[in-house]
Design a protein around this motif. Structure first.
Motif, short mmCIF file in Angstrom:
data_model
loop_
_atom_site.label_atom_id
_atom_site.label_comp_id
_atom_site.label_asym_id
_atom_site.label_seq_id
_atom_site.Cartn_x
_atom_site.Cartn_y
_atom_site.Cartn_z
N ALA A 58 0.85 -1.21 0.00
CA ALA A 58 0.00 0.00 0.00
C ALA A 58 0.87 1.25 0.00
O ALA A 58 0.54 2.25 -0.64
CB ALA A 58 -0.94 0.00 1.19
N ASP A 59 2.03 1.20 0.70
CA ASP A 59 2.94 2.35 0.70
C ASP A 59 3.40 2.69 -0.72
O ASP A 59 3.75 3.82 -1.02
CB ASP A 59 4.19 2.06 1.55
N THR A 128 -4.39 -0.95 -9.81
CA THR A 128 -5.31 -0.27 -8.87
C THR A 128 -4.70 1.05 -8.42
O THR A 128 -3.48 1.22 -8.43
CB THR A 128 -5.59 -1.13 -7.61
N ARG A 129 -5.58 1.97 -8.01
CA ARG A 129 -5.14 3.30 -7.58
C ARG A 129 -6.02 3.76 -6.46
O ARG A 129 -7.11 3.24 -6.24
CB ARG A 129 -5.34 4.28 -8.74
N ARG A 130 -5.56 4.78 -5.76
CA ARG A 130 -6.44 5.42 -4.78
C ARG A 130 -7.11 6.62 -5.44
O ARG A 130 -6.46 7.36 -6.19
CB ARG A 130 -5.63 5.89 -3.57
N TYR A 131 -8.39 6.79 -5.20
CA TYR A 131 -9.14 7.92 -5.76
C TYR A 131 -9.79 8.71 -4.62
O TYR A 131 -10.12 8.14 -3.58
CB TYR A 131 -10.26 7.43 -6.69
N HIS A 132 -9.95 9.99 -4.84
CA HIS A 132 -10.66 10.82 -3.87
C HIS A 132 -11.91 11.36 -4.56
O HIS A 132 -11.82 12.33 -5.33
CB HIS A 132 -9.77 11.95 -3.36
N GLY A 133 -13.02 10.67 -4.34
CA GLY A 133 -14.27 11.10 -4.97
C GLY A 133 -15.04 12.03 -4.05
O GLY A 133 -14.69 12.19 -2.87
N GLU A 169 -13.07 3.54 1.66
CA GLU A 169 -12.43 3.72 2.96
C GLU A 169 -13.28 4.66 3.81
O GLU A 169 -13.62 5.76 3.37
CB GLU A 169 -11.03 4.31 2.78
N THR A 170 -13.61 4.23 5.01
CA THR A 170 -14.41 5.10 5.90
C THR A 170 -13.48 6.03 6.67
O THR A 170 -12.26 5.79 6.73
CB THR A 170 -15.21 4.28 6.92
N LYS A 171 -14.06 7.05 7.29
CA LYS A 171 -13.30 7.87 8.25
C LYS A 171 -13.85 7.56 9.63
O LYS A 171 -15.01 7.10 9.75
CB LYS A 171 -13.52 9.35 7.93
N PRO A 172 -13.07 7.81 10.69
CA PRO A 172 -13.61 7.58 12.03
C PRO A 172 -14.89 8.40 12.24
O PRO A 172 -15.00 9.51 11.74
CB PRO A 172 -12.48 8.07 12.94
N SER A 223 -12.76 8.40 -0.05
CA SER A 223 -11.58 7.78 -0.68
C SER A 223 -11.90 6.34 -1.03
O SER A 223 -12.58 5.65 -0.25
CB SER A 223 -10.40 7.78 0.27
N PHE A 224 -11.40 5.91 -2.15
CA PHE A 224 -11.58 4.50 -2.49
C PHE A 224 -10.43 4.04 -3.37
O PHE A 224 -9.70 4.86 -3.96
CB PHE A 224 -12.94 4.24 -3.15
#
Ligand SMILES: Cc1cc2nc3c(=O)[nH]c(=O)nc-3n(C[C@H](O)[C@H](O)[C@H](O)COP(=O)(O)OP(=O)(O)OC[C@H]3O[C@@H](n4cnc5c(N)ncnc54)[C@H](O)[C@@H]3O)c2cc1C
Length: 365
Positions: A58-59, A128-133, A169-172, A223-224
């Motif tokens: 993941a890093d 795969t990538r991280r996206y910020h929707g 990905e959830t946030k707290p 984020s996903f």
């Protein structure tokens, strides 16, 4: 009394030794920087020894699917350690078959990097990538199912095959202090570059579904990572049977719309199983589609309609309805998505009808 004292002493000693081992690992062990070879030289990464394979990958923005954040409770993050894999840990054992264990398959979240190593992962994970929707729209589809439209930043797009999924990905929030990842099938079509739709059923006390249903709102960032999965259209049959229940409609919707948009020469029947009318959704959308496309038939079915449902459509368990309409497996592929119980029952009935296992594709959740 003396037995109790002995049991307590042994327990204390075990706890003490465990703490000592963990301290020894974290404080004393220094594995330096190790090299991870991916897919026989396809990629080589440097990783700090002592970290897990899951976080090291993941890093480097290689996101292996995982739903439990590295706690070894989901069993999703399987990868193959190509040479000299260390023995399977007790925390991994429940998730690995004997064949997997013998061929070096391990849980990436449990496998600590202690020296250079070589791993084999599905090629798609490298894409795969991280996206910020950003949440553009939230639609109530039923009393417990919502659809979320996640708009991508301008200029970005997610390349995927209809049927695949992302990991949100959830946030707290509230009493939940940690972030978690959960898989959601993409309901929109690959041709739609600007956004991704997901359809989420609320699970009582579920971390991610409570977050999405009760804590987020339009305009929030989500984020996903993705895309993932091998539930996509295969060559080899002209007649396609789709069967879904609940939020399992999501990847099926993507597949059907994609096939129609591409004008593929396929005949499609979509069976959607629900208990009563309140569990049905997108009925108008699929009825309209069936009117416009003669190669598409839509069959919603209720297993237990309410007296005031005024239902004159198909009745019965979805397996019974499928058996009434499909009589052989010739030139057919079946795509199923829904609960494990529904999928297992459908596989059984399709096998009786004449489908072999390589004609049936499914995602269970
Ligand atoms: C490939 C794939 C695709 C998927 N696609 C979709 C989709 O399109 N739509 C969709 O709705 N879902 C989909 N899922 C399921 C989804 O990933 C989640 O598993 C689901 O939404 C529940 O997540 P959650 O975080 O809300 O629940 P979780 O927090 O994971 O909880 C799940 C269950 O465990 C119980 N539980 C949690 N913590 C505890 C505890 N401490 N003690 C006892 N019980 C506990 C909860 O009450 C709940 O019943 C998919 C899954 C996969 C694998």
């Amino acid at each position: 009394m003396s037995i109790l004292i002995s049991v307590a002493a042994v327990s204390l000693l075990t706890v003490f030794l465990t703490i000592l081992i963990i301290l020894g690992e974290t404080v004393l062990a220094n594995y330096g920087v190790c090299t991870i070879d991916i897919n026989h030289g396809r990629k080589r990464l440097a990783a700090v020894g002592g970290t897990t394979l899951l976080s090291a990958l993941a890093d480097h923005e290689i996101f292996v699917p995982s739903a439990c954040g590295g706690k070894s409770t989901c069993g999703l993050c399987k990868i193959q350690v190509a040479d000299n894999a260390r023995p399977v840990l007790p925390t991994e054992a429940p998730y690995l078959t004997n064949a997997e264990a013998e061929t070096g398959v391990r849980l990436a979240c449990q496998y600590k990097i202690k020296s250079d190593l070589s791993v084999v992962i599905p090629e798609q994970f490298l894409a795969t990538r991280r996206y910020h929707g950003r949440i553009e729209r939230i639609t109530d589809l039923t009393y417990d199912i919502k659809e979320f439209r996640l708009a991508l930043p301008p200029g970005e797009s997610l390349e995927f095959k209809a049927g695949q999924y992302i990991q949100v990905e959830t946030k707290p929030y509230g009493n939940v202090k940690e972030s978690v990842f959960r898989a959601y099938s993409i309901a929109s079509q690959p041709a739609e570059q600007r956004y991704v739709d997901i359809i989420v059923r609320l699970v009582p006390n579920g971390i991610c579904t409570t977050y999405l249903h009760k804590y987020v709102t339009v305009g929030d960032e989500i984020s996903f990572t993705g895309p993932y999965g091998d539930f996509y259209l295969r060559d080899g049959a002209d007649q396609l049977i789709f069967i879904a229940g609940g939020s399992g409609l999501a990847p099926i919707k993507s597949l059907i719309f994609d096939i129609l948009a591409q004008q593929l020469d396929k005949n499609m029947i979509f069976f959607f199983g629900a208990v009563s009318k309140r569990d049905l959704y997108y009925v108008e959308l699929f009825n309209d589609l069936a009117e416009k496309h003669e190669n598409f038939t839509y069959i919603p079915a209720l297993s237990k309609p309410e007296p005031d449902d005024d239902w004159d459509g198909e009745l019965g368990l979805i397996t019974e309805v499928v058996a009434r309409h499909i009589h052989d497996g010739e030139n057919k592929h079946a795509y199923l998505c829904g609960s494990p119980g529904m999928i297992n029952a459908c596989i059984e009935i399709l096998s009786q009808i004449g489908f072999s296992s390589d004609q049936i594709f499914y995602d269970k959740f």
